[in-house]
Motif scaffolding. Sequence first.
Motif, PDB file in Angstrom:
ATOM      1  N   ALA A  97     -36.037   9.766   5.797  1.00 56.48           N
ATOM      2  CA  ALA A  97     -36.374   8.664   5.133  1.00 56.48           C
ATOM      3  C   ALA A  97     -36.346   7.134   6.564  1.00 56.48           C
ATOM      4  O   ALA A  97     -36.861   6.600   6.414  1.00 56.48           O
ATOM      5  CB  ALA A  97     -34.859   8.751   5.136  1.00 56.48           C
ATOM      6  N   ALA A  98     -35.289   7.797   8.020  1.00 54.13           N
ATOM      7  CA  ALA A  98     -35.440   6.839   8.873  1.00 54.13           C
ATOM      8  C   ALA A  98     -36.961   6.813   9.422  1.00 54.13           C
ATOM      9  O   ALA A  98     -37.611   5.559   9.959  1.00 54.13           O
ATOM     10  CB  ALA A  98     -34.605   7.704  10.554  1.00 54.13           C
ATOM     11  N   ILE A  99     -37.840   7.745   9.370  1.00 54.65           N
ATOM     12  CA  ILE A  99     -38.875   7.682   9.982  1.00 54.65           C
ATOM     13  C   ILE A  99     -40.159   7.258   8.989  1.00 54.65           C
ATOM     14  O   ILE A  99     -40.942   5.854   9.367  1.00 54.65           O
ATOM     15  CB  ILE A  99     -40.160   9.223  10.137  1.00 54.65           C
ATOM     16  N   ALA A 100     -39.735   7.394   7.369  1.00 48.37           N
ATOM     17  CA  ALA A 100     -40.207   6.293   6.488  1.00 48.37           C
ATOM     18  C   ALA A 100     -40.234   5.122   6.223  1.00 48.37           C
ATOM     19  O   ALA A 100     -41.720   4.315   6.738  1.00 48.37           O
ATOM     20  CB  ALA A 100     -40.192   6.741   4.834  1.00 48.37           C
ATOM     21  N   ALA A 101     -39.255   4.760   6.763  1.00 47.15           N
ATOM     22  CA  ALA A 101     -38.773   3.589   7.541  1.00 47.15           C
ATOM     23  C   ALA A 101     -39.248   2.868   8.443  1.00 47.15           C
ATOM     24  O   ALA A 101     -40.115   1.506   8.295  1.00 47.15           O
ATOM     25  CB  ALA A 101     -37.067   3.593   7.820  1.00 47.15           C
ATOM     26  N   VAL A 102     -39.252   3.541   9.714  1.00 46.38           N
ATOM     27  CA  VAL A 102     -39.655   2.933  10.983  1.00 46.38           C
ATOM     28  C   VAL A 102     -41.967   2.576  10.036  1.00 46.38           C
ATOM     29  O   VAL A 102     -41.965   1.535  10.869  1.00 46.38           O
ATOM     30  CB  VAL A 102     -39.479   4.023  12.103  1.00 46.38           C
ATOM     31  N   VAL A 103     -42.155   3.634   9.500  1.00 46.91           N
ATOM     32  CA  VAL A 103     -43.828   3.446   9.708  1.00 46.91           C
ATOM     33  C   VAL A 103     -44.208   2.144   8.736  1.00 46.91           C
ATOM     34  O   VAL A 103     -44.864   1.639   8.767  1.00 46.91           O
ATOM     35  CB  VAL A 103     -44.314   5.507   8.690  1.00 46.91           C
ATOM     36  N   LEU A 104     -43.643   2.250   7.682  1.00 49.19           N
ATOM     37  CA  LEU A 104     -43.240   0.858   7.082  1.00 49.19           C
ATOM     38  C   LEU A 104     -42.959  -0.354   7.032  1.00 49.19           C
ATOM     39  O   LEU A 104     -43.600  -1.301   7.293  1.00 49.19           O
ATOM     40  CB  LEU A 104     -42.054   0.789   5.739  1.00 49.19           C
ATOM     41  N   ILE A 105     -41.794  -0.494   8.328  1.00 49.65           N
ATOM     42  CA  ILE A 105     -41.680  -1.193   8.962  1.00 49.65           C
ATOM     43  C   ILE A 105     -42.652  -1.860  10.362  1.00 49.65           C
ATOM     44  O   ILE A 105     -43.076  -2.657  10.323  1.00 49.65           O
ATOM     45  CB  ILE A 105     -40.308  -1.184  10.311  1.00 49.65           C
ATOM     46  N   GLY A 106     -43.106  -0.781  11.008  1.00 54.25           N
ATOM     47  CA  GLY A 106     -44.425  -1.150  11.461  1.00 54.25           C
ATOM     48  C   GLY A 106     -45.825  -1.428  10.878  1.00 54.25           C
ATOM     49  O   GLY A 106     -46.780  -2.493  11.184  1.00 54.25           O
ATOM     50  N   SER A 107     -46.061  -0.809  10.076  1.00 54.43           N
ATOM     51  CA  SER A 107     -46.877  -1.146   9.104  1.00 54.43           C
ATOM     52  C   SER A 107     -47.298  -2.640   8.378  1.00 54.43           C
ATOM     53  O   SER A 107     -47.987  -3.503   8.601  1.00 54.43           O
ATOM     54  CB  SER A 107     -47.567  -0.603   7.617  1.00 54.43           C
ATOM     55  N   ILE A 108     -45.981  -3.193   8.054  1.00 55.79           N
ATOM     56  CA  ILE A 108     -45.773  -4.825   8.146  1.00 55.79           C
ATOM     57  C   ILE A 108     -46.296  -5.566   9.352  1.00 55.79           C
ATOM     58  O   ILE A 108     -46.799  -6.777   9.122  1.00 55.79           O
ATOM     59  CB  ILE A 108     -43.837  -5.328   7.779  1.00 55.79           C
ATOM     60  N   ALA A 109     -44.823  -4.961  10.317  1.00 59.55           N
ATOM     61  CA  ALA A 109     -45.257  -5.696  11.669  1.00 59.55           C
ATOM     62  C   ALA A 109     -47.342  -6.106  11.852  1.00 59.55           C
ATOM     63  O   ALA A 109     -47.404  -7.252  12.367  1.00 59.55           O
ATOM     64  CB  ALA A 109     -44.882  -5.263  12.555  1.00 59.55           C
TER      65      ALA A 109
ATOM     66  N   HIS B 166     -49.789  -5.766  10.016  1.00 55.73           N
ATOM     67  CA  HIS B 166     -50.470  -6.614   9.651  1.00 55.73           C
ATOM     68  C   HIS B 166     -50.944  -8.127   9.572  1.00 55.73           C
ATOM     69  O   HIS B 166     -50.478  -8.324   9.689  1.00 55.73           O
ATOM     70  CB  HIS B 166     -49.952  -6.573   7.717  1.00 55.73           C
ATOM     71  N   ALA B 167     -52.437  -7.854   9.475  1.00 58.36           N
ATOM     72  CA  ALA B 167     -53.225  -9.637   9.708  1.00 58.36           C
ATOM     73  C   ALA B 167     -52.960  -9.558   9.532  1.00 58.36           C
ATOM     74  O   ALA B 167     -52.422 -11.509  10.098  1.00 58.36           O
ATOM     75  CB  ALA B 167     -54.940  -9.022   9.745  1.00 58.36           C
ATOM     76  N   ARG B 168     -52.342 -10.009   7.961  1.00 56.60           N
ATOM     77  CA  ARG B 168     -51.558 -11.708   7.319  1.00 56.60           C
ATOM     78  C   ARG B 168     -50.603 -11.730   7.591  1.00 56.60           C
ATOM     79  O   ARG B 168     -49.963 -12.658   7.961  1.00 56.60           O
ATOM     80  CB  ARG B 168     -51.123 -11.498   5.461  1.00 56.60           C
ATOM     81  N   PHE B 169     -49.660 -11.309   8.559  1.00 62.58           N
ATOM     82  CA  PHE B 169     -47.993 -11.834   9.467  1.00 62.58           C
ATOM     83  C   PHE B 169     -48.496 -11.531  10.433  1.00 62.58           C
ATOM     84  O   PHE B 169     -47.809 -12.753  11.445  1.00 62.58           O
ATOM     85  CB  PHE B 169     -47.234 -10.333   8.941  1.00 62.58           C
ATOM     86  N   ALA B 170     -49.053 -10.656  11.536  1.00 67.79           N
ATOM     87  CA  ALA B 170     -49.467 -10.594  12.617  1.00 67.79           C
ATOM     88  C   ALA B 170     -49.991 -11.390  13.657  1.00 67.79           C
ATOM     89  O   ALA B 170     -49.940 -12.303  14.410  1.00 67.79           O
ATOM     90  CB  ALA B 170     -49.923  -9.095  12.909  1.00 67.79           C
ATOM     91  N   LEU B 171     -51.012 -12.422  12.737  1.00 67.79           N
ATOM     92  CA  LEU B 171     -52.457 -12.919  13.076  1.00 67.79           C
ATOM     93  C   LEU B 171     -50.934 -14.604  13.400  1.00 67.79           C
ATOM     94  O   LEU B 171     -51.861 -15.783  13.986  1.00 67.79           O
ATOM     95  CB  LEU B 171     -53.125 -13.263  12.956  1.00 67.79           C
TER      96      LEU B 171
END
Length: 310
Positions: free
Chosen positions: A112-124, A126-131
Motif C-alpha cells: 500500500a505504501a509503494i502504491a501510494a508513493v507511485v500515485l502521489i508521484g504520478s499526480i506531481a 502530471h503536466a496539468r499540475f506541474a506546468l
Amino acid sequence: MTIGDSVRRAGTGRQAAFHLSALAAGAFLVRVLGEPWDTGFKITFPDSFSYLEVAGRGPFRPFDERPVAYPTFLWLTVRSVHVAVVVQTMAYAAAFLALGAVALRTLQSRVAAIAAVVLIGSIAVHARFALWNQQILSESLGMTFATASLAAWWIFCSGPTPRRAVWAWLWTIAWMCVRDSHTVPILTVIVPVAVAAALLWRGIDPAVRRRLLGGAAVTVVLGGWIYVAQDSSNRNQYPFHNNIGVRILPDDEMTQWFVDGGMPLNDTLRGREGHRAGTTARCSCATRISRGTATGPTARARAASCPRSC
C-alpha cells in the motif's frame, strides 16, 4: 536475523529511498524548468502582472487586490520571474516528496505504501499540475501548501499531538492565504471536521482538543478577513476586464459569439483590445457592475462597452 541486521537493513532502505527521491526531484526540476529556461519564463497571463504589481507595493498588503501569500512570496524573491519560478518549483517538489515520505512512514502495508508513493508521484509530474510552476500565478504555491497541509494532517491523524495539530493548522492557513477561493473548502470541510473531531473524539488529549478548536477559530477569523479584503478591493473586477480585453476581443470568432449573444460592440469597447485591467482607464459602468450594482451577462457586456464618460 539479529536486531542489528534489521537496523542496518532499515538504514540501507532509507538511504536508497533518499537517493531515489533526490534523483526523481532532480529529473522533475529539469523537466519543468529546462525547456522554458532560455525564454526567461515569459509571463502572458494578465493575473501575473497583477501579482507583480501588488508585490511591488510591499510585502504585506492586507486589503489589496490579491490575498497576501503570493505577492509576499514574489516580494521575497525580489520580483524576479526566474527566481520565483525556480523557488516555487522546488517547493512544489519538496511538498510532494514530503507527502510520499509520510505515506511510507505511516502505512503499515509495504504494498500500500509503494502504491501510494507511485500515485502521489504520478499526480506531481502530471503536466496539468506541474506546468503551473512555470507561471507567475498562485496555482503553484496553492498546490504546494495544499500538499503540505495534507501531509501535516496525515501525520497528525497517525499520532495526534498538540505540536502536530499546530503544524497542520499553520500549513492549512498558509494554503488559505494564497487564493481567496481556498477559503471555501477549508471553512466548509476542514474546519467542521476538525471541530467535530475535537468535540466527539473520546479520550482525546485535552491539549490536542484545545489546539484543534483554537486553530479552527483562527482559521475562521482569517477566512473572514480574506473574504472582506477581497470584496473591499473590488477583486472581481479584474478578471472581468482581463477577459474582455485580453481573451475575447483579440479573438474574432469569440467576439462574434458574444455579439451574437447580445454583447454590444462599439469603438470604446474595441479600444480595450489587448489591454489588461489597469493598463487603461476603466469605464465607471463596468466598475459599478463588478461591485455588484448590476448583474447578468448582458449587463456586464453593456457595462464594458459604455462610453468612458458614463
